[in-house]
Every structure is written in C-alpha cells, then in structure tokens.
Design a protein around this motif. Structure first.
Motif, PDB file in Angstrom:
ATOM      1  N   GLY A 195     -16.605 -31.599   5.867  1.00 47.09           N
ATOM      2  CA  GLY A 195     -16.738 -32.845   5.120  1.00 47.09           C
ATOM      3  C   GLY A 195     -17.622 -33.807   5.877  1.00 47.09           C
ATOM      4  O   GLY A 195     -18.693 -33.423   6.356  1.00 47.09           O
ATOM      5  N   ASP A 196     -17.171 -35.054   5.999  1.00 43.41           N
ATOM      6  CA  ASP A 196     -17.986 -36.070   6.660  1.00 43.41           C
ATOM      7  C   ASP A 196     -18.201 -35.732   8.121  1.00 43.41           C
ATOM      8  O   ASP A 196     -17.263 -35.437   8.864  1.00 43.41           O
ATOM      9  CB  ASP A 196     -17.292 -37.441   6.600  1.00 43.41           C
ATOM     10  N   GLU A 197     -19.454 -35.836   8.491  1.00 45.36           N
ATOM     11  CA  GLU A 197     -19.866 -35.615   9.859  1.00 45.36           C
ATOM     12  C   GLU A 197     -19.087 -36.502  10.839  1.00 45.36           C
ATOM     13  O   GLU A 197     -18.687 -36.086  11.912  1.00 45.36           O
ATOM     14  CB  GLU A 197     -21.338 -36.008   9.886  1.00 45.36           C
ATOM     15  N   PHE A 198     -18.856 -37.731  10.413  1.00 48.97           N
ATOM     16  CA  PHE A 198     -18.175 -38.697  11.271  1.00 48.97           C
ATOM     17  C   PHE A 198     -16.819 -38.155  11.721  1.00 48.97           C
ATOM     18  O   PHE A 198     -16.486 -38.155  12.909  1.00 48.97           O
ATOM     19  CB  PHE A 198     -17.983 -40.027  10.519  1.00 48.97           C
ATOM     20  N   TYR A 199     -16.032 -37.660  10.777  1.00 55.18           N
ATOM     21  CA  TYR A 199     -14.700 -37.174  11.137  1.00 55.18           C
ATOM     22  C   TYR A 199     -14.805 -35.913  11.993  1.00 55.18           C
ATOM     23  O   TYR A 199     -14.031 -35.721  12.933  1.00 55.18           O
ATOM     24  CB  TYR A 199     -13.872 -36.896   9.879  1.00 55.18           C
ATOM     25  N   ALA A 200     -15.767 -35.073  11.661  1.00 62.44           N
ATOM     26  CA  ALA A 200     -15.948 -33.846  12.438  1.00 62.44           C
ATOM     27  C   ALA A 200     -16.253 -34.211  13.895  1.00 62.44           C
ATOM     28  O   ALA A 200     -15.644 -33.664  14.827  1.00 62.44           O
ATOM     29  CB  ALA A 200     -17.072 -33.020  11.840  1.00 62.44           C
ATOM     30  N   ASP A 239     -12.357 -39.534   3.681  1.00 57.40           N
ATOM     31  CA  ASP A 239     -11.412 -40.628   3.943  1.00 57.40           C
ATOM     32  C   ASP A 239     -10.147 -40.541   3.094  1.00 57.40           C
ATOM     33  O   ASP A 239      -9.071 -40.923   3.544  1.00 57.40           O
ATOM     34  CB  ASP A 239     -12.091 -42.007   3.797  1.00 57.40           C
ATOM     35  N   GLN A 240     -10.261 -39.983   1.880  1.00 53.30           N
ATOM     36  CA  GLN A 240      -9.075 -39.831   1.020  1.00 53.30           C
ATOM     37  C   GLN A 240      -7.907 -39.174   1.755  1.00 53.30           C
ATOM     38  O   GLN A 240      -6.746 -39.444   1.493  1.00 53.30           O
ATOM     39  CB  GLN A 240      -9.440 -38.984  -0.215  1.00 53.30           C
ATOM     40  N   LYS A 241      -8.252 -38.297   2.676  1.00 58.42           N
ATOM     41  CA  LYS A 241      -7.218 -37.467   3.289  1.00 58.42           C
ATOM     42  C   LYS A 241      -6.498 -38.151   4.456  1.00 58.42           C
ATOM     43  O   LYS A 241      -5.703 -37.526   5.155  1.00 58.42           O
ATOM     44  CB  LYS A 241      -7.830 -36.133   3.737  1.00 58.42           C
ATOM     45  N   GLY A 242      -6.810 -39.423   4.683  1.00 58.39           N
ATOM     46  CA  GLY A 242      -6.067 -40.175   5.695  1.00 58.39           C
ATOM     47  C   GLY A 242      -6.496 -39.888   7.118  1.00 58.39           C
ATOM     48  O   GLY A 242      -5.721 -40.110   8.063  1.00 58.39           O
ATOM     49  N   LEU A 243      -7.721 -39.408   7.297  1.00 56.77           N
ATOM     50  CA  LEU A 243      -8.161 -39.063   8.655  1.00 56.77           C
ATOM     51  C   LEU A 243      -8.266 -40.286   9.560  1.00 56.77           C
ATOM     52  O   LEU A 243      -8.102 -40.190  10.766  1.00 56.77           O
ATOM     53  CB  LEU A 243      -9.499 -38.328   8.582  1.00 56.77           C
ATOM     54  N   ASP A 244      -8.524 -41.453   8.963  1.00 58.20           N
ATOM     55  CA  ASP A 244      -8.597 -42.660   9.798  1.00 58.20           C
ATOM     56  C   ASP A 244      -7.233 -42.986  10.401  1.00 58.20           C
ATOM     57  O   ASP A 244      -7.152 -43.460  11.530  1.00 58.20           O
ATOM     58  CB  ASP A 244      -9.117 -43.832   8.968  1.00 58.20           C
ATOM     59  N   LEU A 245      -6.193 -42.735   9.648  1.00 59.52           N
ATOM     60  CA  LEU A 245      -4.850 -42.959  10.195  1.00 59.52           C
ATOM     61  C   LEU A 245      -4.621 -42.023  11.367  1.00 59.52           C
ATOM     62  O   LEU A 245      -4.142 -42.421  12.429  1.00 59.52           O
ATOM     63  CB  LEU A 245      -3.771 -42.686   9.133  1.00 59.52           C
ATOM     64  N   LEU A 246      -4.979 -40.774  11.157  1.00 57.75           N
ATOM     65  CA  LEU A 246      -4.750 -39.785  12.209  1.00 57.75           C
ATOM     66  C   LEU A 246      -5.545 -40.120  13.464  1.00 57.75           C
ATOM     67  O   LEU A 246      -5.012 -40.091  14.580  1.00 57.75           O
ATOM     68  CB  LEU A 246      -5.126 -38.390  11.695  1.00 57.75           C
ATOM     69  N   LEU A 247      -6.836 -40.453  13.281  1.00 60.22           N
ATOM     70  CA  LEU A 247      -7.683 -40.717  14.451  1.00 60.22           C
ATOM     71  C   LEU A 247      -7.162 -41.902  15.265  1.00 60.22           C
ATOM     72  O   LEU A 247      -7.282 -41.933  16.483  1.00 60.22           O
ATOM     73  CB  LEU A 247      -9.131 -40.967  14.022  1.00 60.22           C
ATOM     74  N   ARG A 248      -6.551 -42.844  14.583  1.00 59.97           N
ATOM     75  CA  ARG A 248      -6.028 -44.027  15.254  1.00 59.97           C
ATOM     76  C   ARG A 248      -4.910 -43.664  16.247  1.00 59.97           C
ATOM     77  O   ARG A 248      -4.761 -44.298  17.283  1.00 59.97           O
ATOM     78  CB  ARG A 248      -5.502 -45.009  14.194  1.00 59.97           C
ATOM     79  N   ILE A 249      -4.144 -42.630  15.941  1.00 55.97           N
ATOM     80  CA  ILE A 249      -2.959 -42.346  16.765  1.00 55.97           C
ATOM     81  C   ILE A 249      -2.972 -40.956  17.395  1.00 55.97           C
ATOM     82  O   ILE A 249      -2.020 -40.548  18.049  1.00 55.97           O
ATOM     83  CB  ILE A 249      -1.667 -42.489  15.916  1.00 55.97           C
ATOM     84  N   ILE A 250      -4.066 -40.227  17.218  1.00 54.10           N
ATOM     85  CA  ILE A 250      -4.014 -38.811  17.607  1.00 54.10           C
ATOM     86  C   ILE A 250      -3.801 -38.607  19.116  1.00 54.10           C
ATOM     87  O   ILE A 250      -3.073 -37.697  19.526  1.00 54.10           O
ATOM     88  CB  ILE A 250      -5.259 -38.032  17.087  1.00 54.10           C
ATOM     89  N   ASP A 251      -4.378 -39.495  19.940  1.00 54.07           N
ATOM     90  CA  ASP A 251      -4.180 -39.324  21.386  1.00 54.07           C
ATOM     91  C   ASP A 251      -2.711 -39.488  21.751  1.00 54.07           C
ATOM     92  O   ASP A 251      -2.148 -38.709  22.515  1.00 54.07           O
ATOM     93  CB  ASP A 251      -5.028 -40.349  22.155  1.00 54.07           C
ATOM     94  N   GLU A 252      -2.113 -40.513  21.158  1.00 54.31           N
ATOM     95  CA  GLU A 252      -0.711 -40.772  21.453  1.00 54.31           C
ATOM     96  C   GLU A 252       0.176 -39.630  20.960  1.00 54.31           C
ATOM     97  O   GLU A 252       1.142 -39.233  21.603  1.00 54.31           O
ATOM     98  CB  GLU A 252      -0.306 -42.081  20.767  1.00 54.31           C
TER      99      GLU A 252
END
Ligand code: GLC
Length: 493
Positions: A337-342, A310-323
């Motif tokens: 790293g985290d399975e969730f992000y993978a 999460d430190q790496k800002g993946l939640d921000l990216l996932l929120r807008i990646i389709d757009e």
C-alpha cells in the motif's frame, strides 16, 4: 418456483482478479445464491492476466462497437463456465489489456464508463441471458441503474430489469467532471442535476448507484448505520439518509473451504478444535523461521494482514508500536500500500529486528500461514465496512483485536472477564493508547494461559463462530424478492 435471474457486475471477481475484499465476496456469493433459488451469472472486464491464464478456455461469443460520445469502441464478449457459475468477460485491449486492475484515476473513470455501457449492450440476446436483477458492486458499476433509465427503458428495452447496488467501501466514489461523464455516457441533461448523479456539482458514480438502484446494501449492519452519519458518510450521508428506506446491511461471510485449518496445505500441521494447540504451535514455529524472527516460545505473536492504507489504523499502531514490542510480543505484518507506512514499518524493524517482521508484498499463502501461526490478530481500522481478515483469523483460532466499527463490531465479541464470554478483544475510540492497553491486556491473558482457562475458551469460541455465507444468501434473497415486487415509474423521453 422459477429461479430469480441475477447478473452480478463487478470490477474484481476472485479468482480472476483481486485487489481486495470485493473479489472475495464476488467469488463466493454467486455460487451460494445459486443454491438459494437464484440463477446468478457474473460479468467483469477481461484484464490481460485473465486473458493469458484462461486463453484456451474462454469462449468467444461476439463483438460489437459500443458508442461513447463521439467514439465507437470495440467490445468483445467472452464466457467461461466453472464451479457451476457462468462468467462473462468484456474485452477491449485499450482499456483492459493491462496487468493491473486499476490504473490512473481519470483513465479508470473512462475504462469503467466503457465497461458499464458494454455490459448493458451485452444484456439479453448476446449473452443469452435476460436478468431479473442486475446486482452492481461499488463505484465502478454505480452508473448502471442510471444508464438503464437513460438509454434503454425509454426505448422499450429491459424495462422489467431491477437493480441492486452494494457498497463495499463508501470512500471510493468515482468522481469526475460533468462534461467528461456527459460525453462518455451520452448522459441526458435530466440526470445531470443534484437530484440525479451530481454531488456538489460533479458526477459521482457512487451516488448514482445509491439514487437510481431499487435497493442499496452494504456489507455489515453496523456500517449501514454508520454511513448515515457525517463522520462515516464520506460526504454522502445526506444522500444515504434520504434513501435510507432502501438500505440494508448484510454481513459478508468467508470462504470456509479456502480458509480451513483442517485442510489448509500452507500450514505444517492441520488442526481443528481437538488439536489446535499443537497445530498452532507448529505453524508459529514455521512462520517465525520463515520471516527470520527468533522463536523461544516466550512471546505471543501478533499478526496483521492488511492493505497498508490509513483506513486500516496504521497511524494508531505506529504511534505505540515501540512500546508494544517492548512490552513483550513479536509481530508479523503482511501487506502492500502506501510507501509511507511501508517505510515506517521497515524503520521500526531496524530498531527491533528480533521482534518485528514487515513483509511488504502480497502473498496469499503467507497470509494463511500468519492466520494460523499468530496468537493475536490486529485490525485497528478507522472504519471497516465488513472486514474479512478478522473472521478468517478467528477460524484459525487467532484472537482478533479490533476497533469497534462496522463489520469488526458485528463479528467480534470482546472478552468479558466476569463471565469469560467472547471471541476476541476490542476498543471503542480512534485512540492509540486504547489500542495499546487493549493489546497489553490481551498479552497478559496469553501469559496466564496455563493457569487461566479463559484464553483457551476464547480460542474455541472464535473457532466455532459461524461466518458462513448461508445467512447472507438468505438476506440477499429477501432484498431481491422485495425489489422484484416494486413497481417503477419509467419516464418516457
Ligand atoms: C471492502 C471493505 C471491507 C469489506 C470488503 C468486502 O474491501 O473495505 O471492509 O470486507 O470490501 O465487502
């Protein structure tokens, strides 16, 4: 003038053992400091892979038993000299005979308590080196300054030795129960207080390093300021504020030999300032083919090489990646790293198979290919003590898009459309749409590149930015000299 003798202690040192940036730093800093009035030697655990790989080259020095509460544990000492630096290794099969550097949380606490005690036991005669300074890195070595005061100074040993503690990431602190630490470290009661190593009633190795060392450094000036605030302080901001007089932020550099587009063998065509356009185009074509993305030259390529946490800002990216992908770009993301992000990234890739290639593994050669091939490099970290990838990307002429925090803020100058200055792009807040709009603006500038010279200028600025180690070495030297000038009251038992 005689050289300052420094023993660096770390859980990861490249090329021997690496999970993150710590290993990159400990790999290069000793060699650089050796050219700056220091004699630096390094000590680390002898993990199984190091034993296997360097078996015939390791020199056995001695073995002994290290006391840990009611146990006595075997501790072997080996050395190996390479690249002008002497490395020492602490051997113990039970603790370090594993493929991984880090294992289970509570076992890791025990493993690194052992390591720290074994290091101090090897000091002086066994390793034939009595340092002026022990330079510790991160929580795995945070107790060393305190252990010196507990078990050596009162008995007349190593009394002149000073300690410097470098924080690479405040988030990981090494916290465990009082009884356990008291037992493993034979810790006298006088250290087990809130003025000592306890934080909110429990031992905290990161805090111990901050309290008992003579100087604390962290890996960028901005992070040094940020960690004094509750938001970035990870619960230790109060402690850091009270010791802020001994805190300095020293920006890391990057290994300019390892990351050099002029000599890198991982890319199809080596390049420099004069032919980067050709070199990068060839690298892009080759990379897209390798990760099975179509290449028609019409879309910019965004790269990311990151631990998936999460430190790496993946939640921000996932929120807008389709757009973002729909706006017109391709992305290659490398990391574990985290399975969730993978999983999330794999799902996005299923929706956009021609636009996103997630590579969920670690491959340093592929990393270099991405640094060279991408047009833009994404690092929207929530916090970033220093960050090395953004500097590496820039050296390869890949423009970073970063959040303005820690070392990202200190290394990336955002594009200024009025005077054309800058070497990348940045946004201020932890906000997915700020990330989106900043990236869209960068894509727009890429699209204009045949008519607007701004893009090429940014690339040239990025490639010529100075991210070497000499400046950092000078700064560490200043810290060492200051520390050697300090007098210390040594309590007698
Ligand atoms: C840690 C930090 C990173 C820094 C590295 C080396 O991994 O998260 O920002 O670059 O240490 O100091």
């Amino acid at each position: 003038m005689s050289k300052i003798k420094v023993l660096m202690v770390a859980s990861e040192v490249g090329p021997f053992a690496k999970t993150g940036g710590l290993a990159d730093v400990t790999a290069v800093l000793p060699g650089v400091l050796n050219q700056h009035q220091c004699e630096v030697r390094v000590i680390m655990p002898l993990y199984r892979r190091i034993k296997q790989r360097y078996e015939d080259q390791l020199k056995f020095i001695r073995w002994t038993m290290v006391k840990m509460g009611w146990r006595s544990m075997y501790s072997g000492l080996f050395s190996f000299r390479t690249g002008g630096v002497t490395y020492y290794f602490i051997d113990n099969e039970y603790y370090f005979g594993h493929d991984k550097i880090y294992l289970e949380y509570s076992f890791d606490i025990e493993r690194f308590c052992f390591f720290q005690r074994a290091v101090l036991d090897a000091l002086g005669e066994p390793m034939d080196f009595e340092p002026d300074i022990i330079h510790c890195h991160d929580w795995q070595t945070g107790l060393i300054p305190c252990l010196l005061e507990a078990h050596y100074f009162p008995y007349g040993y190593h009394r002149h030795v000073k300690t410097v503690y470098t924080i690479h990431n405040l988030k990981y602190q090494g916290i465990h129960g009082v009884e356990r630490i008291a037992d493993l470290c034979d810790m006298p009661a006088r250290f087990l207080t809130e003025y000592g190593i306890l934080k909110d009633g429990v031992p905290n190795l990161m805090k111990a390093g901050i309290v008992y060392s003579q100087a604390v450094t962290t890996v960028s000036p901005s992070y040094a300021e940020e960690i004094l605030t509750p938001y970035y302080g990870e619960g230790l901001d109060g402690v850091l504020r009270s010791f802020s007089y001994k805190l300095t932020g020293i920006m890391n550099g990057i290994d300019r030999d390892l990351y050099n587009p002029q000599t890198d063998r991982n890319i199809p065509l080596n390049y420099d300032l004069t032919n980067w356009a050709k070199g990068k185009a060839a690298a892009k074509k080759a990379l897209l083919k390798r990760v099975n993305l179509p290449s028609d030259g019409k879309l910019p390529l965004i790269g990311m090489v990151s631990r998936l946490v999460d430190q790496k800002g993946l939640d921000l990216l996932l929120r807008i990646i389709d757009e973002l992908l729909a706006y017109g770009c391709q992305m290659v993301i490398l990391g574990t790293g985290d399975e969730f992000y993978a999983n999330q990234l794999q799902m996005v890739a299923q929706r956009h198979p021609e636009l996103l290639a997630p590579c969920i593994y670690f491959d340093s050669q592929l990393a270099n290919k991405i640094y060279a091939a991408a047009d833009l490099f994404l690092m929207p970290s929530l916090f970033e003590p220093c960050g090395l990838s953004q500097m590496i990307a820039m050296r390869y002429g890949t423009l970073p898009i970063v959040r303005e925090t820690g070392g990202l803020r200190d290394s990336v100058t955002p594009y200024n459309k009025y005077d054309g200055s800058g070497n990348g792009f940045s946004f201020a807040n932890i906000n997915a749409h700020e990330l989106l709009y900043t990236t869209k603006a960068a894509i727009d500038l890429w699209k204009e590149r045949s008519t607007n010279p701004a893009w090429n200028t940014l690339i040239e600025n990025a490639m010529t930015a100075d991210f070497g180690w000499d400046n950092a070495a000078e700064e560490y030297l200043k810290v060492y000299k200051k520390v050697l000038g300090t007098q210390k009251e040594i309590p007698v038992d």
